[in-house]
Enzyme design. Structure first.
Site, short mmCIF file in Angstrom:
data_model
loop_
_atom_site.label_atom_id
_atom_site.label_comp_id
_atom_site.label_asym_id
_atom_site.label_seq_id
_atom_site.Cartn_x
_atom_site.Cartn_y
_atom_site.Cartn_z
N GLY A 189 25.74 47.98 29.08
CA GLY A 189 26.93 48.23 29.59
C GLY A 189 26.80 49.05 30.73
O GLY A 189 26.18 50.13 30.60
N SER A 190 27.16 48.86 31.90
CA SER A 190 27.09 49.52 33.02
C SER A 190 27.91 48.96 34.40
O SER A 190 28.77 48.09 34.30
CB SER A 190 25.58 49.44 33.45
OG SER A 190 24.97 48.22 33.20
#
Length: 221
Positions: A189-190
């Site tokens: 997640g980013s």
């Protein structure tokens, strides 16, 4: 499709843990006749194994480079398109395009253009949610700048999110890089930010679902 090298250890450990859970699941519930519970937990183990493996997938895509084209550096969703003051490298106004990557997206990152890698710097920081307005400047991140053959420069950043805890990159200043070649990976997640010249032709809009090495972000003038 292939599995990314950053996932080899995590996948191995994850599968060992899931196999152990499945063995325990079998002996706990089948012996006393709770076959429905065993089946339900088995399904959960299969889903978890799938999620771990799919996170590290890298689809095989052939990119044919076009002059001045800015190609999407990551899978995800466009969440920001706005004019901002870039304070780290250019120290002037740029168009910022932000792409949010959920845990279900491919997390390999690719060069948006070809050229000379002029700048690559890692910054320690916070782990705010990736869509937070201050994540671009306050979160753990790595900033890159590529000088295109026409002389214009494009800045892009890997930004860690609330779940992402490791940013990986494989380029250094002075490297000659090609558009759509992999430059890094972010785990779990980013976000990727692109900081483009103000006269850049933009071909995406907020809310667009984009694909790394496939979606055209815009074109340098």
């Amino acid at each position: 499709m292939k599995l990314h090298r950053e996932g080899y250890l995590i996948i191995t450990i994850g599968l060992i843990i899931l196999i152990a859970i499945q063995v325990l699941n079998y002996y706990l519930w089948t012996i006393i006749g709770y076959w429905w519970l065993y089946a339900l937990l088995t399904l959960g183990v299969i889903v978890m194994a799938y999620l771990i493996i799919q996170f590290f997938r890298v689809p095989k895509i052939t990119y044919v480079e076009k002059t001045n084209e800015i190609i999407c550096p990551a899978d995800g969703k466009v969440v920001v398109i706005e004019e901002v003051e870039e304070t780290e490298y250019f120290k002037d106004k740029r168009i910022q395009i932000s792409i949010f990557m959920s845990p279900l997206n491919v997390h390999a990152n690719f060069n948006p253009i070809s050229g000379l890698m002029k700048y690559a710097k890692y910054h320690k920081g916070l782990f705010l949610v990736a869509w937070h307005p201050k994540s671009s400047t306050d979160n753990e991140r790595t900033t890159f700048v590529i000088e295109h053959e026409g002389g214009k420069e494009v800045l892009f950043r890997q930004i860690a999110g609330a779940v992402a805890r490791r940013i990986c990159y494989y380029v250094q200043p002075g490297d000659k890089v090609k558009a759509a070649e992999e430059f890094g990976f972010i785990k779990f997640g980013s976000r990727i930010d692109l900081l483009l010249p103000l006269d850049t032709k933009i071909d995406v809009k907020i809310g667009d679902v984009v694909k790394g090495r496939i979606t055209k972000i815009g074109e340098l003038k």
